[in-house]
Design an enzyme around this catalytic site. Structure first.
Site, PDB file in Angstrom:
ATOM      1  N   ASP A  57     -39.411 -30.396 -37.208  1.00 20.27           N
ATOM      2  CA  ASP A  57     -38.400 -30.169 -36.171  1.00 20.27           C
ATOM      3  C   ASP A  57     -39.100 -30.101 -34.827  1.00 20.27           C
ATOM      4  OD1 ASP A  57     -36.419 -28.906 -34.420  1.00 20.27           O
ATOM      5  OD2 ASP A  57     -35.309 -28.567 -36.280  1.00 20.27           O
ATOM      6  N   LEU A  58     -38.532 -30.773 -33.836  1.00 14.94           N
ATOM      7  CA  LEU A  58     -39.123 -30.771 -32.494  1.00 14.94           C
ATOM      8  C   LEU A  58     -39.196 -29.377 -31.896  1.00 14.94           C
ATOM      9  CD1 LEU A  58     -37.564 -33.812 -30.600  1.00 14.94           C
ATOM     10  CD2 LEU A  58     -39.820 -33.620 -31.618  1.00 14.94           C
ATOM     11  N   ALA A  80     -36.829 -38.816 -31.447  1.00 13.37           N
ATOM     12  CA  ALA A  80     -35.879 -37.708 -31.590  1.00 13.37           C
ATOM     13  C   ALA A  80     -35.561 -37.108 -30.223  1.00 13.37           C
ATOM     14  CB  ALA A  80     -36.447 -36.632 -32.505  1.00 13.37           C
ATOM     15  N   ALA A  81     -34.318 -36.756 -30.036  1.00  9.04           N
ATOM     16  CA  ALA A  81     -33.887 -36.120 -28.780  1.00  9.04           C
ATOM     17  C   ALA A  81     -32.434 -35.710 -28.910  1.00  9.04           C
ATOM     18  CB  ALA A  81     -34.008 -37.109 -27.619  1.00  9.04           C
ATOM     19  N   SER A  83     -29.555 -36.799 -27.175  1.00  7.16           N
ATOM     20  CA  SER A  83     -29.536 -38.040 -26.401  1.00  7.16           C
ATOM     21  C   SER A  83     -28.223 -38.327 -25.666  1.00  7.16           C
ATOM     22  CB  SER A  83     -29.857 -39.216 -27.339  1.00  7.16           C
ATOM     23  OG  SER A  83     -28.783 -39.407 -28.240  1.00  7.16           O
ATOM     24  N   SER A 124     -36.136 -43.072 -20.747  1.00  8.99           N
ATOM     25  CA  SER A 124     -34.790 -43.619 -20.545  1.00  8.99           C
ATOM     26  C   SER A 124     -34.550 -44.045 -19.107  1.00  8.99           C
ATOM     27  CB  SER A 124     -33.776 -42.529 -20.921  1.00  8.99           C
ATOM     28  OG  SER A 124     -32.509 -42.851 -20.426  1.00  8.99           O
ATOM     29  N   GLU A 126     -32.030 -43.383 -17.656  1.00 11.88           N
ATOM     30  CA  GLU A 126     -31.338 -42.259 -17.017  1.00 11.88           C
ATOM     31  C   GLU A 126     -32.258 -41.525 -16.033  1.00 11.88           C
ATOM     32  OE1 GLU A 126     -28.264 -40.724 -17.176  1.00 11.88           O
ATOM     33  OE2 GLU A 126     -27.349 -42.293 -18.387  1.00 11.88           O
ATOM     34  N   TYR A 148     -29.953 -34.350 -19.032  1.00 17.26           N
ATOM     35  CA  TYR A 148     -30.657 -35.258 -19.959  1.00 17.26           C
ATOM     36  C   TYR A 148     -31.727 -36.051 -19.208  1.00 17.26           C
ATOM     37  CZ  TYR A 148     -31.342 -39.529 -22.747  1.00 17.26           C
ATOM     38  OH  TYR A 148     -31.893 -40.592 -23.429  1.00 17.26           O
ATOM     39  N   ARG A 190     -19.578 -47.857 -28.381  1.00 18.53           N
ATOM     40  CA  ARG A 190     -19.051 -47.653 -29.737  1.00 18.53           C
ATOM     41  C   ARG A 190     -17.625 -47.091 -29.662  1.00 18.53           C
ATOM     42  NH1 ARG A 190     -20.942 -46.332 -34.983  1.00 18.53           N
ATOM     43  NH2 ARG A 190     -19.369 -47.403 -36.252  1.00 18.53           N
ATOM     44  N   ARG A 277     -17.873 -37.740 -15.623  1.00 19.23           N
ATOM     45  CA  ARG A 277     -18.968 -36.761 -15.590  1.00 19.23           C
ATOM     46  C   ARG A 277     -19.075 -36.044 -14.247  1.00 19.23           C
ATOM     47  NH1 ARG A 277     -22.981 -40.621 -19.167  1.00 19.23           N
ATOM     48  NH2 ARG A 277     -21.489 -40.660 -20.856  1.00 19.23           N
TER      49      ARG A 277
HETATM   50  P1  NDP Z   1     -29.652 -40.844 -31.554  1.00 21.83           P
HETATM   51  O1  NDP Z   1     -28.888 -39.795 -30.846  1.00 21.83           O
HETATM   52  O2  NDP Z   1     -28.929 -41.867 -32.385  1.00 21.83           O
HETATM   53  O3  NDP Z   1     -30.739 -40.150 -32.516  1.00 21.83           O
HETATM   54  C1  NDP Z   1     -31.393 -38.978 -32.133  1.00 21.83           C
HETATM   55  C2  NDP Z   1     -32.297 -38.518 -33.268  1.00 21.83           C
HETATM   56  O4  NDP Z   1     -32.994 -37.337 -32.880  1.00 21.83           O
HETATM   57  C3  NDP Z   1     -31.565 -38.192 -34.573  1.00 21.83           C
HETATM   58  O5  NDP Z   1     -32.311 -38.707 -35.654  1.00 21.83           O
HETATM   59  C4  NDP Z   1     -31.609 -36.660 -34.576  1.00 21.83           C
HETATM   60  O6  NDP Z   1     -31.591 -36.104 -35.869  1.00 21.83           O
HETATM   61  C5  NDP Z   1     -32.967 -36.426 -33.957  1.00 21.83           C
HETATM   62  N1  NDP Z   1     -33.174 -35.042 -33.474  1.00 21.83           N
HETATM   63  C6  NDP Z   1     -32.438 -34.404 -32.539  1.00 21.83           C
HETATM   64  N2  NDP Z   1     -32.939 -33.174 -32.351  1.00 21.83           N
HETATM   65  C7  NDP Z   1     -34.000 -33.032 -33.183  1.00 21.83           C
HETATM   66  C8  NDP Z   1     -34.919 -31.986 -33.462  1.00 21.83           C
HETATM   67  N3  NDP Z   1     -34.849 -30.788 -32.855  1.00 21.83           N
HETATM   68  N4  NDP Z   1     -35.890 -32.188 -34.385  1.00 21.83           N
HETATM   69  C9  NDP Z   1     -35.968 -33.361 -35.014  1.00 21.83           C
HETATM   70  N5  NDP Z   1     -35.117 -34.391 -34.819  1.00 21.83           N
HETATM   71  C10 NDP Z   1     -34.142 -34.221 -33.908  1.00 21.83           C
HETATM   72  O7  NDP Z   1     -30.555 -41.595 -30.454  1.00 21.83           O
HETATM   73  P2  NDP Z   1     -30.923 -43.152 -30.315  1.00 21.83           P
HETATM   74  O8  NDP Z   1     -31.448 -43.621 -31.610  1.00 21.83           O
HETATM   75  O9  NDP Z   1     -29.828 -43.875 -29.638  1.00 21.83           O
HETATM   76  O10 NDP Z   1     -32.114 -43.072 -29.256  1.00 21.83           O
HETATM   77  C11 NDP Z   1     -33.464 -42.875 -29.660  1.00 21.83           C
HETATM   78  C12 NDP Z   1     -34.247 -42.256 -28.529  1.00 21.83           C
HETATM   79  O11 NDP Z   1     -34.251 -43.139 -27.428  1.00 21.83           O
HETATM   80  C13 NDP Z   1     -33.685 -40.938 -28.006  1.00 21.83           C
HETATM   81  O12 NDP Z   1     -34.796 -40.142 -27.609  1.00 21.83           O
HETATM   82  C14 NDP Z   1     -32.872 -41.350 -26.793  1.00 21.83           C
HETATM   83  O13 NDP Z   1     -32.743 -40.297 -25.890  1.00 21.83           O
HETATM   84  C15 NDP Z   1     -33.730 -42.479 -26.265  1.00 21.83           C
HETATM   85  N6  NDP Z   1     -33.030 -43.496 -25.517  1.00 21.83           N
HETATM   86  C16 NDP Z   1     -31.936 -44.126 -26.054  1.00 21.83           C
HETATM   87  C17 NDP Z   1     -31.286 -45.109 -25.367  1.00 21.83           C
HETATM   88  C18 NDP Z   1     -30.120 -45.829 -25.967  1.00 21.83           C
HETATM   89  O14 NDP Z   1     -29.453 -46.576 -25.234  1.00 21.83           O
HETATM   90  N7  NDP Z   1     -29.859 -45.691 -27.253  1.00 21.83           N
HETATM   91  C19 NDP Z   1     -31.723 -45.510 -24.012  1.00 21.83           C
HETATM   92  C20 NDP Z   1     -32.948 -44.855 -23.584  1.00 21.83           C
HETATM   93  C21 NDP Z   1     -33.547 -43.882 -24.302  1.00 21.83           C
HETATM   94  P3  NDP Z   1     -30.219 -35.634 -36.612  1.00 21.83           P
HETATM   95  O15 NDP Z   1     -29.711 -36.859 -37.304  1.00 21.83           O
HETATM   96  O16 NDP Z   1     -30.714 -34.579 -37.530  1.00 21.83           O
HETATM   97  O17 NDP Z   1     -29.290 -35.131 -35.541  1.00 21.83           O
HETATM   98  P1  GDP Z   2     -25.343 -43.290 -20.963  1.00 18.22           P
HETATM   99  O1  GDP Z   2     -25.570 -44.369 -19.958  1.00 18.22           O
HETATM  100  O2  GDP Z   2     -26.555 -42.926 -21.748  1.00 18.22           O
HETATM  101  O3  GDP Z   2     -24.712 -42.072 -20.401  1.00 18.22           O
HETATM  102  O4  GDP Z   2     -24.378 -43.937 -22.089  1.00 18.22           O
HETATM  103  P2  GDP Z   2     -22.794 -43.783 -22.368  1.00 18.22           P
HETATM  104  O5  GDP Z   2     -22.436 -44.895 -23.286  1.00 18.22           O
HETATM  105  O6  GDP Z   2     -22.466 -42.399 -22.836  1.00 18.22           O
HETATM  106  O7  GDP Z   2     -22.106 -43.997 -20.949  1.00 18.22           O
HETATM  107  C1  GDP Z   2     -22.252 -45.193 -20.215  1.00 18.22           C
HETATM  108  C2  GDP Z   2     -21.299 -45.181 -19.022  1.00 18.22           C
HETATM  109  O8  GDP Z   2     -19.962 -45.297 -19.500  1.00 18.22           O
HETATM  110  C3  GDP Z   2     -21.341 -43.885 -18.202  1.00 18.22           C
HETATM  111  O9  GDP Z   2     -21.334 -44.248 -16.836  1.00 18.22           O
HETATM  112  C4  GDP Z   2     -20.033 -43.179 -18.548  1.00 18.22           C
HETATM  113  O10 GDP Z   2     -19.502 -42.384 -17.482  1.00 18.22           O
HETATM  114  C5  GDP Z   2     -19.131 -44.379 -18.798  1.00 18.22           C
HETATM  115  N1  GDP Z   2     -17.946 -44.078 -19.624  1.00 18.22           N
HETATM  116  C6  GDP Z   2     -16.669 -44.406 -19.317  1.00 18.22           C
HETATM  117  N2  GDP Z   2     -15.828 -43.964 -20.276  1.00 18.22           N
HETATM  118  C7  GDP Z   2     -16.598 -43.361 -21.222  1.00 18.22           C
HETATM  119  C8  GDP Z   2     -16.284 -42.728 -22.454  1.00 18.22           C
HETATM  120  O11 GDP Z   2     -15.144 -42.624 -22.869  1.00 18.22           O
HETATM  121  N3  GDP Z   2     -17.331 -42.227 -23.164  1.00 18.22           N
HETATM  122  C9  GDP Z   2     -18.641 -42.331 -22.735  1.00 18.22           C
HETATM  123  N4  GDP Z   2     -19.627 -41.858 -23.490  1.00 18.22           N
HETATM  124  N5  GDP Z   2     -18.953 -42.917 -21.546  1.00 18.22           N
HETATM  125  C10 GDP Z   2     -17.946 -43.432 -20.801  1.00 18.22           C
END
Ligand code: NDP
Ligand code: GDP
Length: 321
Positions: A57-58, A80-81, A83, A124, A126, A148, A190, A277
């Site tokens: 665990d982180l 892990a994060a 996210s 990220s 972000e 975040y 999604r 937001r």
């Molecule tokens: P997800 O939210 O799908 O997955 C996050 C993962 O982190 C899960 O496996 C979760 O486990 C695990 N986790 C959370 N907290 C802990 C903890 N305390 N200890 C161990 N494991 C933990 O993220 P994504 O796969 O989409 O993203 C992967 C990484 O990339 C993240 O760090 C995200 O912030 C970063 N990122 C993602 C982007 C994107 O567009 N997808 C863009 C830029 C960066 P559990 O299943 O148990 O909750």
């Molecule tokens: P992010 O870029 O990591 O915050 O990824 P998100 O998919 O959560 O959001 C992308 C953008 O979509 C952000 O600017 C949100 O404000 C916008 N957005 C608009 N409608 C929605 C919604 O219903 N859900 C989410 N998650 N984001 C939304």
């Protein structure tokens, strides 16, 4: 000898795609999972028997040290994060514990056990926040605009500091939004693909979204995990932006998704201020020229293909009950 890799966040979207990739490259893959009362292995069920799940665990420094001592990995991918941006407003300090301090804990564990282990940090776009320029590259100033983004900025700079200060092979991949049918259902891509699928199948009538004007640079997660792996195969550690270089609005995403199933988005999409937001990032668009030049990486999937893939997959899953 086979290479060994630890992936934290293996149950998440990227962790599962990276595990797929490393398994095909003949790695011994160790996926770190935290304890939960019910298993959440949907994204990695197809990999059972090909990867090993290990506890950690982180939040728990000792669990990370023990894990690294036991597995003796060549590479650690810290995916892990916490996210999700809206959750980071609701739980800012917990987000900091996972997404910021978690990075320091892993880096410390590596420094203690074996400084030669190669480390990838999931940074990220972000972090660019209130963007100083468009498109954003590795040299664009970081101006995060939500808890975040602040936590990711801490993780990014710690990675740089451990690289420069302790000469560790630590890389930070600054990834722009990347999606897939395995993307968390709370993210906008999604929410749209599931919403369109439900409306098409007659299960729902409306899709409620927040800010339709926000622009994001959306790519395919399967393409992006290749860039992560490539970073750790280089002679020298460095930071790389990974992006498509194309930005689209949330409205574009919705329009393409509804059009794909023969519907007009305007008839189905409503907006709700509650989904907007407290502070918004209006445009994120990446310049991935360095990744292209040094890593030889470029995205394969186009925006429209990604939207179609996600919508088709959600229709298939929902239609099969
Ligand atoms: P997800 O939210 O799908 O997955 C996050 C993962 O982190 C899960 O496996 C979760 O486990 C695990 N986790 C959370 N907290 C802990 C903890 N305390 N200890 C161990 N494991 C933990 O993220 P994504 O796969 O989409 O993203 C992967 C990484 O990339 C993240 O760090 C995200 O912030 C970063 N990122 C993602 C982007 C994107 O567009 N997808 C863009 C830029 C960066 P559990 O299943 O148990 O909750
Ligand atoms: P992010 O870029 O990591 O915050 O990824 P998100 O998919 O959560 O959001 C992308 C953008 O979509 C952000 O600017 C949100 O404000 C916008 N957005 C608009 N409608 C929605 C919604 O219903 N859900 C989410 N998650 N984001 C939304």
């Amino acid at each position: 000898m086979k290479k060994r890799a630890i992936i934290t966040g293996v149950t998440g979207q990227d962790g599962s795609y990276l595990a797929d990739l490393l398994a095909t490259k003949d790695y011994e893959v160790y996926g770190m999972v935290r304890r939960s009362s019910t298993e959440n292995f949907e994204r990695i069920n197809h990999l059972m028997g090909r990867i090993e799940l290990v506890r950690g665990d982180l939040l728990d420094q000792m669990s990370l040290i023990r894990l690294i001592q036991t597995v003796k990995p060549h590479e650690v991918y810290n995916l892990a994060a916490q996210s999700f941006v809206p959750t980071s407003f609701e739980q800012p300090t917990l987000t900091g514990e996972f997404t910021a301090q978690g990075v320091a804990r892993i880096l410390e564990a590596i420094r203690l056990v074996d400084k030669k282990i190669r480390f990838y940090q999931a940074s990220s776009s972000e972090m660019f926040g209130l963007v100083a320029e468009t498109p954003q590259s590795e040299t664009t100033p970081l101006r995060p605009r939500n808890p975040y983004g602040v936590a990711k900025t801490y993780g990014h700079w710690m990675t740089v500091i451990y690289r420069e200060g302790y000469h560790m092979f630590a890389c930070s991949g600054i990834l722009f939004n990347h999606e897939s049918p395995r993307r968390g259902k709370e993210f906008v891509s999604r929410r749209i693909s599931v919403g369109v699928a439900k409306i098409k199948l007659g299960l729902e009538k409306k899709l409620t979204l927040g800010n339709l004007k926000a622009k994001r640079d959306w790519g395919f997660a399967g393409d992006y995990v290749e860039a992560m792996w490539k970073m750790l195969q280089q002679p020298k550690p460095d930071d790389y932006v990974v992006a498509t270089g194309e930005a689209h609005t949330v409205e574009d995403f919705a329009r393409v998704a509804f059009n794909h199933v023969g519907l007009n988005w305007k008839k189905y999409v409503e907006t709700d201020q509650k989904l907007v937001r407290p502070t918004e990032l209006h445009i994120l668009c990446g310049n991935a020229l360095k990744a292209r030049r040094v890593l030889g990486w470029k995205p394969k999937m186009r925006f429209e293909e990604l939207v179609y893939l996600m919508v088709d997959e959600d229709i298939k899953v929902l239609a099969n009950g």
